[in-house]
Every structure is written in structure tokens, then in C-alpha cells.
Design a protein around this motif. Structure first.
Motif, PDB file in Angstrom:
ATOM      1  N   VAL A 292      -4.279  -9.418  -4.123  1.00 23.54           N
ATOM      2  CA  VAL A 292      -4.713  -9.145  -2.755  1.00 23.54           C
ATOM      3  C   VAL A 292      -6.228  -9.312  -2.672  1.00 23.54           C
ATOM      4  O   VAL A 292      -6.955  -8.831  -3.552  1.00 23.54           O
ATOM      5  CB  VAL A 292      -4.333  -7.712  -2.329  1.00 23.54           C
TER       6      VAL A 292
ATOM      7  N   TYR B 170      -6.251   0.681  -3.587  1.00 20.47           N
ATOM      8  CA  TYR B 170      -5.145   0.596  -4.543  1.00 20.47           C
ATOM      9  C   TYR B 170      -3.873   0.102  -3.857  1.00 20.47           C
ATOM     10  O   TYR B 170      -3.651   0.353  -2.668  1.00 20.47           O
ATOM     11  CB  TYR B 170      -4.874   1.966  -5.184  1.00 20.47           C
ATOM     12  N   CYS B 171      -3.034  -0.582  -4.637  1.00 18.94           N
ATOM     13  CA  CYS B 171      -1.750  -1.080  -4.153  1.00 18.94           C
ATOM     14  C   CYS B 171      -0.667  -0.740  -5.162  1.00 18.94           C
ATOM     15  O   CYS B 171      -0.947  -0.464  -6.337  1.00 18.94           O
ATOM     16  CB  CYS B 171      -1.787  -2.589  -3.948  1.00 18.94           C
TER      17      CYS B 171
ATOM     18  N   CYS C 295      -5.982  -3.157  -5.703  1.00 17.99           N
ATOM     19  CA  CYS C 295      -5.332  -4.272  -4.996  1.00 17.99           C
ATOM     20  C   CYS C 295      -5.870  -5.621  -5.467  1.00 17.99           C
ATOM     21  O   CYS C 295      -5.124  -6.604  -5.562  1.00 17.99           O
ATOM     22  CB  CYS C 295      -5.535  -4.133  -3.494  1.00 17.99           C
TER      23      CYS C 295
ATOM     24  N   ARG D 158       0.820  -1.209   0.000  1.00 17.83           N
ATOM     25  CA  ARG D 158       0.000   0.000   0.000  1.00 17.83           C
ATOM     26  C   ARG D 158       0.856   1.262   0.000  1.00 17.83           C
ATOM     27  O   ARG D 158       0.395   2.338  -0.358  1.00 17.83           O
ATOM     28  CB  ARG D 158      -0.924   0.026   1.226  1.00 17.83           C
TER      29      ARG D 158
END
Length: 197
Positions: A65, A41-42, A60, A24
Motif C-alpha cells: 500500500v 498499519y494494515c 501498510c 485496515r
């Protein structure tokens, strides 16, 4: 409902080869710039590993994830410039005015062709410039829309450039696109503990 699902599927395919667990948060420019991804979001750590100055953010859920898909689905790029490069953003009006010239539009273009760029709007304030435009050239990644929201901001003396695009099958509109760009900007900060450049 079908369009968001198609967008999610397309973004999943683009990220399917990821082998490293996404994160992250990350730092750029040797730790000088801190980046916190917006909710949902990642950081694509496979891309991040290739350059300390560049990061890609994606939902993500497309990066391995288990997470809900964010309300606004797009692809985000963040690029940190060299030490001292941020001084260009301290004169926001001059930078904004430059971007609407032929040379500035060529800088915005993926192919360097000014004629591909149509400026839709610009804003300049607080050491940053935001520009909304369309680019008729080849997108930076297959499947992305030709409309982009981009910002240039001075972070700790470095020019940081943020770009946001949606998917061609489910393009972002102005409100969500600009909103996502602002969320990314809010997650950027200078790392006061980083070693001097």
C-alpha cells in the motif's frame, strides 16, 4: 536515520510475498471480534486468510500500500480465543499474578520454556492484563527483537491476545512499544451484530 530505514527494509522483505491487498479492518472468531488497525498499519490478508482467529498487522507500506511509514515500526499479532474464554480476564489480578509464575512464564515463551522469560513489568485493569517481557528463545519470526509487549483482554466473552515486537535492527523501546500495544487494544471491540457462537 539509518536504523529506521534498515527496519523498514527488513519488514518489507518479510512481507514481500504478499499477494492479496491488505486491509485496515477485519473481524476474528467468525465475526465476533472487530479489529481496526492503528494509523499506518494494515492487516496482512495472506496470513488472515489462513485462520479466522488470528491476524498479523504490519506497516501498510510493507504490504503493498502506498502509505507513509508510521513513527513506530513493529509487527503485531492478534489472537481471539474460543467463546467463553474471556472470563479468565475478568479477574485481572489473578491473571497478572499467574503470568509471573513459572507456568505463566512458560505460557509467554515461544518455546514453552519459563527460564527464557524475564518479566519487566505488568499492569492489570478493566478486564485486561498487559505484560512487558524479554524472551531469550527463538523469536516467532526471524528479524524480530526478543522484547515483547503483550496484552490479554476480554472482548465479548472471548480472550483476545495481542503481541507487539519491534525489529532486531531497530528494536522498540518501552514507551513506543507499550504505546503501540495500547493503540491496538483501542481498535478492538465486540461485534454486536455477529451471529451467536
Amino acid at each position: 536515520m539509518i536504523r529506521p530505514k534498515l527496519a523498514f527494509l527488513a519488514l518489507s522483505v518479510m512481507s514481500a510475498c504478499l499477494l492479496i491487498a491488505p486491509e485496515r479492518t477485519t473481524t476474528l472468531a467468525g465475526g465476533a471480534v472487530q479489529l481496526q488497525a492503528p494509523a499506518g498499519y494494515c492487516v496482512d490478508t495472506m496470513t488472515r486468510r489462513l485462520s479466522e482467529d488470528f491476524a498479523v498487522l504490519a506497516p501498510c507500506a510493507t504490504l503493498g500500500v502506498e502509505a507513509p511509514v508510521p513513527d513506530v515500526v513493529g509487527l503485531i499479532t492478534v489472537l481471539a480465543g474460543a467463546a467463553g474464554s474471556g472470563t479468565i480476564a475478568t479477574d485481572e489480578i489473578a491473571l497478572r499474578d499467574f503470568l509471573i509464575t513459572s507456568e505463566g512464564r512458560a505460557l509467554l515463551s515461544q518455546t514453552g520454556t519459563a527460564g527464557d522469560i524475564r518479566i519487566l513489568s505488568t499492569q492489570a485493569f478493566d478486564d485486561q492484563v498487559m505484560v512487558h517481557f524479554t524472551d531469550q528463545g527463538t523469536p516467532p519470526l526471524d528479524g524480530l527483537q526478543n522484547e515483547e509487549w503483550r496484552a490479554f483482554r476480554n472482548i465479548g466473552g472471548r480472550l483476545v491476545t495481542v503481541g507487539v515486537r519491534g525489529l532486531a535492527v531497530a528494536p522498540l523501546q518501552d514507551g513506543p512499544g507499550a504505546g503501540l500495544l495500547k493503540l491496538v487494544l483501542a481498535g478492538l471491540s465486540a461485534n454486536e451484530t455477529a451471529p451467536p457462537s
